[in-house]
Design a protein around this motif. Structure first.
Motif, PDB file in Angstrom:
ATOM      1  N   ALA A 109       0.833  -1.205   0.000  1.00 50.83           N
ATOM      2  CA  ALA A 109       0.000   0.000   0.000  1.00 50.83           C
ATOM      3  C   ALA A 109       0.866   1.253   0.000  1.00 50.83           C
ATOM      4  O   ALA A 109       0.623   2.195  -0.778  1.00 50.83           O
ATOM      5  N   LEU A 110       1.881   1.263   0.843  1.00 51.22           N
ATOM      6  CA  LEU A 110       2.780   2.426   0.892  1.00 51.22           C
ATOM      7  C   LEU A 110       3.558   2.576  -0.406  1.00 51.22           C
ATOM      8  O   LEU A 110       3.657   3.682  -0.960  1.00 51.22           O
ATOM      9  N   ALA A 111       4.109   1.474  -0.907  1.00 49.38           N
ATOM     10  CA  ALA A 111       4.908   1.539  -2.139  1.00 49.38           C
ATOM     11  C   ALA A 111       4.075   2.013  -3.323  1.00 49.38           C
ATOM     12  O   ALA A 111       4.478   2.917  -4.059  1.00 49.38           O
ATOM     13  N   ALA A 112       2.906   1.418  -3.519  1.00 51.37           N
ATOM     14  CA  ALA A 112       2.064   1.774  -4.663  1.00 51.37           C
ATOM     15  C   ALA A 112       1.540   3.207  -4.542  1.00 51.37           C
ATOM     16  O   ALA A 112       1.516   3.955  -5.526  1.00 51.37           O
ATOM     17  N   THR A 113       1.144   3.589  -3.345  1.00 51.57           N
ATOM     18  CA  THR A 113       0.584   4.925  -3.154  1.00 51.57           C
ATOM     19  C   THR A 113       1.642   6.011  -3.356  1.00 51.57           C
ATOM     20  O   THR A 113       1.416   6.962  -4.116  1.00 51.57           O
ATOM     21  N   PHE A 114       2.786   5.868  -2.693  1.00 48.27           N
ATOM     22  CA  PHE A 114       3.814   6.896  -2.832  1.00 48.27           C
ATOM     23  C   PHE A 114       4.380   6.950  -4.249  1.00 48.27           C
ATOM     24  O   PHE A 114       4.649   8.031  -4.776  1.00 48.27           O
ATOM     25  N   ARG A 115       4.534   5.797  -4.878  1.00 49.52           N
ATOM     26  CA  ARG A 115       5.019   5.771  -6.256  1.00 49.52           C
ATOM     27  C   ARG A 115       4.029   6.492  -7.173  1.00 49.52           C
ATOM     28  O   ARG A 115       4.425   7.314  -8.003  1.00 49.52           O
ATOM     29  N   SER A 116       2.745   6.208  -7.012  1.00 45.51           N
ATOM     30  CA  SER A 116       1.748   6.823  -7.895  1.00 45.51           C
ATOM     31  C   SER A 116       1.629   8.325  -7.644  1.00 45.51           C
ATOM     32  O   SER A 116       1.461   9.097  -8.590  1.00 45.51           O
TER      33      SER A 116
ATOM     34  N   ALA B  75      -2.425   4.533  -8.799  1.00 47.82           N
ATOM     35  CA  ALA B  75      -3.092   5.211  -7.685  1.00 47.82           C
ATOM     36  C   ALA B  75      -4.299   4.407  -7.211  1.00 47.82           C
ATOM     37  O   ALA B  75      -4.525   4.265  -6.002  1.00 47.82           O
ATOM     38  N   LEU B  76      -5.061   3.863  -8.153  1.00 44.55           N
ATOM     39  CA  LEU B  76      -6.206   3.021  -7.802  1.00 44.55           C
ATOM     40  C   LEU B  76      -5.739   1.794  -7.022  1.00 44.55           C
ATOM     41  O   LEU B  76      -6.335   1.439  -5.998  1.00 44.55           O
ATOM     42  N   SER B  77      -4.677   1.161  -7.483  1.00 46.07           N
ATOM     43  CA  SER B  77      -4.180  -0.022  -6.776  1.00 46.07           C
ATOM     44  C   SER B  77      -3.729   0.349  -5.364  1.00 46.07           C
ATOM     45  O   SER B  77      -3.990  -0.386  -4.414  1.00 46.07           O
ATOM     46  N   GLY B  78      -3.066   1.486  -5.216  1.00 47.12           N
ATOM     47  CA  GLY B  78      -2.664   1.931  -3.882  1.00 47.12           C
ATOM     48  C   GLY B  78      -3.862   2.120  -2.963  1.00 47.12           C
ATOM     49  O   GLY B  78      -3.840   1.699  -1.801  1.00 47.12           O
ATOM     50  N   ALA B  79      -4.931   2.732  -3.486  1.00 50.22           N
ATOM     51  CA  ALA B  79      -6.148   2.926  -2.693  1.00 50.22           C
ATOM     52  C   ALA B  79      -6.779   1.588  -2.320  1.00 50.22           C
ATOM     53  O   ALA B  79      -7.222   1.394  -1.172  1.00 50.22           O
ATOM     54  N   VAL B  80      -6.797   0.658  -3.254  1.00 50.44           N
ATOM     55  CA  VAL B  80      -7.356  -0.668  -2.977  1.00 50.44           C
ATOM     56  C   VAL B  80      -6.526  -1.375  -1.906  1.00 50.44           C
ATOM     57  O   VAL B  80      -7.075  -2.007  -1.000  1.00 50.44           O
ATOM     58  N   TYR B  81      -5.195  -1.251  -1.983  1.00 46.86           N
ATOM     59  CA  TYR B  81      -4.339  -1.875  -0.973  1.00 46.86           C
ATOM     60  C   TYR B  81      -4.569  -1.273   0.404  1.00 46.86           C
ATOM     61  O   TYR B  81      -4.537  -1.974   1.411  1.00 46.86           O
TER      62      TYR B  81
ATOM     63  N   VAL C  48      -7.439   0.118   1.506  1.00 46.31           N
ATOM     64  CA  VAL C  48      -8.741  -0.391   1.966  1.00 46.31           C
ATOM     65  C   VAL C  48      -8.620  -1.853   2.395  1.00 46.31           C
ATOM     66  O   VAL C  48      -9.129  -2.248   3.448  1.00 46.31           O
ATOM     67  N   ALA C  49      -7.933  -2.654   1.580  1.00 44.31           N
ATOM     68  CA  ALA C  49      -7.767  -4.074   1.910  1.00 44.31           C
ATOM     69  C   ALA C  49      -7.014  -4.236   3.228  1.00 44.31           C
ATOM     70  O   ALA C  49      -7.380  -5.080   4.057  1.00 44.31           O
ATOM     71  N   THR C  50      -5.986  -3.433   3.440  1.00 43.98           N
ATOM     72  CA  THR C  50      -5.202  -3.521   4.674  1.00 43.98           C
ATOM     73  C   THR C  50      -6.071  -3.230   5.886  1.00 43.98           C
ATOM     74  O   THR C  50      -6.076  -3.992   6.864  1.00 43.98           O
ATOM     75  N   ILE C  51      -6.817  -2.148   5.830  1.00 43.50           N
ATOM     76  CA  ILE C  51      -7.685  -1.776   6.951  1.00 43.50           C
ATOM     77  C   ILE C  51      -8.730  -2.856   7.185  1.00 43.50           C
ATOM     78  O   ILE C  51      -8.968  -3.273   8.325  1.00 43.50           O
ATOM     79  N   ALA C  52      -9.335  -3.342   6.105  1.00 40.67           N
ATOM     80  CA  ALA C  52     -10.385  -4.360   6.231  1.00 40.67           C
ATOM     81  C   ALA C  52      -9.830  -5.673   6.778  1.00 40.67           C
ATOM     82  O   ALA C  52     -10.491  -6.346   7.572  1.00 40.67           O
ATOM     83  N   LEU C  53      -8.626  -6.042   6.379  1.00 47.07           N
ATOM     84  CA  LEU C  53      -8.022  -7.275   6.891  1.00 47.07           C
ATOM     85  C   LEU C  53      -7.648  -7.134   8.369  1.00 47.07           C
ATOM     86  O   LEU C  53      -7.727  -8.100   9.126  1.00 47.07           O
ATOM     87  N   ILE C  54      -7.239  -5.947   8.764  1.00 48.03           N
ATOM     88  CA  ILE C  54      -6.922  -5.720  10.171  1.00 48.03           C
ATOM     89  C   ILE C  54      -8.195  -5.832  11.019  1.00 48.03           C
ATOM     90  O   ILE C  54      -8.214  -6.502  12.050  1.00 48.03           O
ATOM     91  N   LYS C  55      -9.268  -5.208  10.561  1.00 49.48           N
ATOM     92  CA  LYS C  55     -10.520  -5.196  11.334  1.00 49.48           C
ATOM     93  C   LYS C  55     -11.283  -6.513  11.164  1.00 49.48           C
ATOM     94  O   LYS C  55     -11.756  -7.067  12.135  1.00 49.48           O
ATOM     95  N   ARG C  56     -11.497  -6.951   9.966  1.00 48.41           N
ATOM     96  CA  ARG C  56     -12.096  -8.195   9.488  1.00 48.41           C
ATOM     97  C   ARG C  56     -13.277  -8.761  10.273  1.00 48.41           C
ATOM     98  O   ARG C  56     -13.564  -9.933  10.215  1.00 48.41           O
ATOM     99  N   ARG C  57     -13.985  -7.945  10.976  1.00 44.31           N
ATOM    100  CA  ARG C  57     -15.197  -8.366  11.682  1.00 44.31           C
ATOM    101  C   ARG C  57     -16.371  -7.567  11.133  1.00 44.31           C
ATOM    102  O   ARG C  57     -16.213  -6.431  10.695  1.00 44.31           O
ATOM    103  N   GLY C  58     -17.535  -8.152  11.156  1.00 43.13           N
ATOM    104  CA  GLY C  58     -18.743  -7.466  10.729  1.00 43.13           C
ATOM    105  C   GLY C  58     -18.658  -7.012   9.280  1.00 43.13           C
ATOM    106  O   GLY C  58     -18.262  -7.783   8.395  1.00 43.13           O
ATOM    107  N   VAL C  59     -18.989  -5.751   9.046  1.00 45.84           N
ATOM    108  CA  VAL C  59     -19.004  -5.207   7.684  1.00 45.84           C
ATOM    109  C   VAL C  59     -17.609  -5.208   7.059  1.00 45.84           C
ATOM    110  O   VAL C  59     -17.459  -5.312   5.845  1.00 45.84           O
TER     111      VAL C  59
END
Length: 138
Positions: free
Chosen positions: A26-33, A52-58, A60-71
């Motif tokens: 996420a950091l690599a893709a976002t800062f590079r873009s 930039a889209l891939s960085g944003a997806v990474y 979101v995926a990171t946050i969702a994987l960390i939380k991974r409960r409910g929604v």
């Protein structure tokens, strides 16, 4: 139950590794873009926008994987499926129609510029989400 505790520990370990790799990507893709968009967007607007889209997806995926409960579990599934589809579509297009991109994006050539991690990571993430769902219901 010793067997289920060991399985849970392994899933937790795999989860921590996946999340760590997602954070780095996420950091690599976002800062590079961000750099590419600021410094040379006119050279390859599609490639840099996709990065930039891939960085944003990474992110979101990171946050969702960390939380991974409910929604967040549903958001994690959606982000990983979107990511895998993006890598497959952009990877194929970058081979069949390379002139569309100008420069490579994170997902070009199935993530070859990132050692194919963008191709493998969502698959591992989906397997992990599925495994943790089973472990939680057992």
């Amino acid at each position: 139950m010793p067997g289920s505790a060991a399985a849970s520990d392994r899933l937790g370990g795999l989860g921590r590794v996946l999340i760590a790799v997602y954070i780095v990507l996420a950091l690599a893709a976002t800062f590079r873009s961000v750099y590419q968009i600021i410094a040379k967007f006119d050279e390859a607007p599609l490639a840099y926008s996709l990065s930039a889209l891939s960085g944003a997806v990474y992110i979101v995926a990171t946050i969702a994987l960390i939380k991974r409960r409910g929604v967040w579990r549903g958001i994690a599934w959606g982000a990983l499926i979107f990511e895998l589809c993006g890598v497959l579509v952009v990877g194929l297009l970058s081979i069949l129609e390379p002139q569309l991109f100008g420069h490579p994006s994170v997902w070009s050539f199935f993530g070859s510029g990132y050692l194919f991690i963008p191709l493998v990571l969502p698959v591992l993430g989906l397997i992990w989400l599925r495994s943790t769902a089973r472990a939680g219901s057992a």
